[in-house]
Scaffold this motif. Structure first.
Motif, PDB file in Angstrom:
ATOM      1  N   GLN A  21       0.828  -1.197   0.000  1.00 40.58           N
ATOM      2  CA  GLN A  21       0.000   0.000   0.000  1.00 40.58           C
ATOM      3  C   GLN A  21       0.868   1.256   0.000  1.00 40.58           C
ATOM      4  O   GLN A  21       1.974   1.271   0.522  1.00 40.58           O
ATOM      5  N   THR A  27      -1.343   8.429  -0.819  1.00 33.15           N
ATOM      6  CA  THR A  27      -2.672   7.986  -1.244  1.00 33.15           C
ATOM      7  C   THR A  27      -3.586   9.189  -1.458  1.00 33.15           C
ATOM      8  O   THR A  27      -4.326   9.261  -2.446  1.00 33.15           O
ATOM      9  N   ARG A  31      -5.122  10.313  -5.126  1.00 40.41           N
ATOM     10  CA  ARG A  31      -6.579  10.394  -5.326  1.00 40.41           C
ATOM     11  C   ARG A  31      -7.008  11.815  -5.658  1.00 40.41           C
ATOM     12  O   ARG A  31      -7.839  12.019  -6.558  1.00 40.41           O
ATOM     13  N   TYR A 139      -4.566  -6.618  -9.380  1.00 44.19           N
ATOM     14  CA  TYR A 139      -4.523  -5.229  -8.910  1.00 44.19           C
ATOM     15  C   TYR A 139      -5.854  -4.523  -9.168  1.00 44.19           C
ATOM     16  O   TYR A 139      -6.379  -3.815  -8.288  1.00 44.19           O
ATOM     17  N   THR A 143      -8.682  -2.658  -6.534  1.00 43.08           N
ATOM     18  CA  THR A 143      -8.802  -1.194  -6.581  1.00 43.08           C
ATOM     19  C   THR A 143      -9.988  -0.749  -7.431  1.00 43.08           C
ATOM     20  O   THR A 143     -10.067   0.429  -7.790  1.00 43.08           O
ATOM     21  N   ASP A 148     -10.392   4.257  -5.534  1.00 37.45           N
ATOM     22  CA  ASP A 148      -9.052   3.765  -5.851  1.00 37.45           C
ATOM     23  C   ASP A 148      -8.794   3.499  -7.324  1.00 37.45           C
ATOM     24  O   ASP A 148      -7.643   3.263  -7.704  1.00 37.45           O
TER      25      ASP A 148
END
Length: 575
Positions: A21, A27, A31, A139, A143, A148
């Protein structure tokens, strides 16, 4: 032996449990940058990626073990993967190994040392494009949500494995199991990605649709090469991968060469259907980039780049490899950078020569510089952990100022969190040209006032740069007007911490339902009033209720009960 490929695919599926992560800060950066660019067509986005051949297979061998770092690369946000795909003219199959396997090769898990065209290769028979697709599928499965989901690109270089005359027979596979490996068509090679692939048919459907051309995306979609905005690509069409054949060295004169089929052209993009620019970093390109960063040519250069070029990829090499600074600047100039150099020099002393060959070490070094929007180290963790719900006219106390850092301003280094109550100049964008900015020279506003109507000239609105080119144009305007930084842009995380939205202080986070204090009061007030009234009525009923048995309860209730029993008590069974 036929179970060996299944074991590898099972390993890929189980890897989802221990998927690496990003840090919470990165993150948030990833985003928020994706969200503010949702109106932008996908051909204008700046991404970062690498050549799997140069940085992975050439160093670790063309084996399944070489893919160990692929999950981490996907998890940290690598969006572009360049890959050489070889057509074997004897087996008529696509393969990743640049050398042919001998005819006596079997489904042995052990890598094989091969010599071909003057080069030594270590290749495993189980390494196929299907295995890479399996990692990508894993993946995507982890997500595939509004929070995500991101946009991936697979860039293919098609090459041929051609054989000298009278030598091809020794490479004809003798094992039926070995002969079954690989795919005989390009479309079959990527078929396992299924509906996640954005195909030329999807593009044709978008161009024929009546999707309104609004927002910044309309400005960039004025030509026949109209591409879907990121929001439609990810959240409407639910696509995740675009596969683009960027070069082909197939020998069309050979009778054993591969012929591109109609099915291939319906699944993958080729240069004729998706104009793509792939440059190599050099001094001239970097000089032009610096001119844009420094604002030497204020508006025209930014518009020219965005309107006249699409899918702008830039690779480095051993003669001109990316440094931290050039890497970051190229991204901010609107390029999608691809790491292609076999050697990197790090400024930190703890990077020795052996670590330079690690893909993980490379991304540890470059990842903080991979975003065009936020300044490195932003948004600062720990200062935006209180949700603002009441916007007053008074400046908060000094002790509370840090907790008010929920609004975003532009500094020379990029986006930074700032105190929403500080008066700054503010950015007004031309509604018909997103690279044209106006900053009222004599006006400074708090963020809570800058978003209100009437603060910008006619034809302009308070907003934010949604593309790296727009950011450079805004910075150039600030410098050209000789105004101080920081400058307010329309971005904040007021309602939900670390959920950055535009549209003023009351804009809602799309990932979490938020309720302010005033809204909460309005929601619970009717129920509270009804509950109080019911409690009062019950209390009054207990106090004021009068019945014979209750009025005599304190003095002679036992006597009354005994008299009643004497009159109404029966012996035996009543008839």
């Amino acid at each position: 032996m036929v179970l060996l490929p299944l074991l590898f695919y099972a390993q890929v599926a189980l890897a989802l449990v221990n998927w690496p992560q990003l840090s919470p800060r990165l993150t948030t950066v990833t985003r928020s940058q994706r969200d503010i660019a949702e109106e932008i067509p996908i051909d204008q986005l700046s991404t970062f990626g690498l050549s799997l051949n140069t940085l992975v297979f050439d160093k670790k061998g063309y084996t399944t073990d070489a893919l160990d770092e692929l999950p981490a690369m996907l998890a940290v946000g690598v969006q572009t993967f360049m890959l050489d795909l070889y057509w074997n003219e004897v087996t008529s199959k696509w393969q990743l190994c640049p050398a042919p396997f001998p005819g006596n090769a079997t489904m042995d898990i052990a890598p094989k040392d091969l010599f071909w065209n003057g080069h030594n290769y270590t290749c495993g028979v189980l390494l196929t494009l299907g295995l890479i697709n399996a990692w990508i599928n894993t993946y995507i499965a982890g997500t595939n949500s509004n929070m995500d989901a991101n946009y991936l690109q697979l860039l293919l270089n098609l090459k041929s494995i051609k054989f000298p005359q009278n030598s091809s027979q020794i490479y004809v596979p003798r094992s039926a199991e070995f002969a079954s490996l690989g795919n005989s068509t390009l479309s079959d090679s990527v078929a396992s990605l299924g509906s996640y692939i954005f195909t030329p048919r999807d593009l044709a459907s978008f161009r024929n649709s009546a999707v309104p051309r609004t927002g910044s995306g309309a400005y960039y979609n004025r030509s026949d090469t109209r591409m879907p905005p990121l929001s439609i690509f990810l959240l409407n069409d639910f696509r995740r991968v675009l596969i683009n054949v960027v070069s082909s060295d197939l020998d069309e004169s050979s009778s054993s060469s591969y012929n591109i089929s109609t099915q291939d052209r319906d699944t993958l993009f080729f240069d004729s259907t998706l104009p793509t620019v792939i440059d190599t970093a050099d001094d001239n390109l970097y000089s032009s980039c610096l001119d844009m960063i420094n604002g030497s040519d204020l508006t025209s250069s930014y518009s020219n780049v965005s309107l006249n070029t699409h899918f702008r990829f830039l690779m480095d090499g051993d003669d001109d490899l990316f440094t931290n600074e050039t890497y970051m600047n190229y991204i901010r100039c609107g390029h999608s950078v691809i790491l292609n150099s076999s050697e990197y020099v790090f400024e930190k002393q703890d990077y020795n020569s052996s670590q330079n060959h690690s893909v993980g070490a490379i991304w540890d070094y470059l990842l903080p510089s991979s975003y065009w929007s936020w300044a490195i180290g932003q948004p600062i963790s720990g200062v935006n952990n209180t949700v603002l719900t009441n916007f007053t006219d008074d400046q908060p106390d000094t002790s509370d100022r840090e907790l008010r850092a929920h609004c975003v301003a532009l500094n020379p280094e990029g986006f930074v969190l700032s105190n929403c109550y500080d008066p700054f100049h503010y950015a007004c964008q031309n509604e018909s040209d997103p690279t044209d900015w106006n900053i009222p020279r004599d006006l400074k506003r708090r963020y809570f006032d800058a978003y209100k109507p009437g603060n910008c000239p006619d034809g302009y609105r308070f907003t934010l740069p949604r593309l790296s080119i727009e950011l450079l144009a805004l910075k150039a305007r600030v410098v050209d007007d000789e105004l101080p930084f920081p400058v307010w842009i329309d971005l904040n995380d007021i309602t939900v911490s670390n959920c950055f939205v535009s549209g003023g202080p009351y804009a809602q986070c799309p990932y979490q339902q938020t309720v302010t204090r005033s809204q909460l009061v309005l929601m619970i007030a009717p129920s509270f009033v009804v509950a109080v009234v019911i409690i009062i009525l019950i209390f009054m009923e207990k106090i004021l209720r009068v019945t014979p048995i209750h009025t005599n309860r304190r003095r002679h209730w036992k006597h009354i009960i005994n008299e009643y029993n004497e009159k109404h008590e029966y012996e035996g069974v009543p008839s």
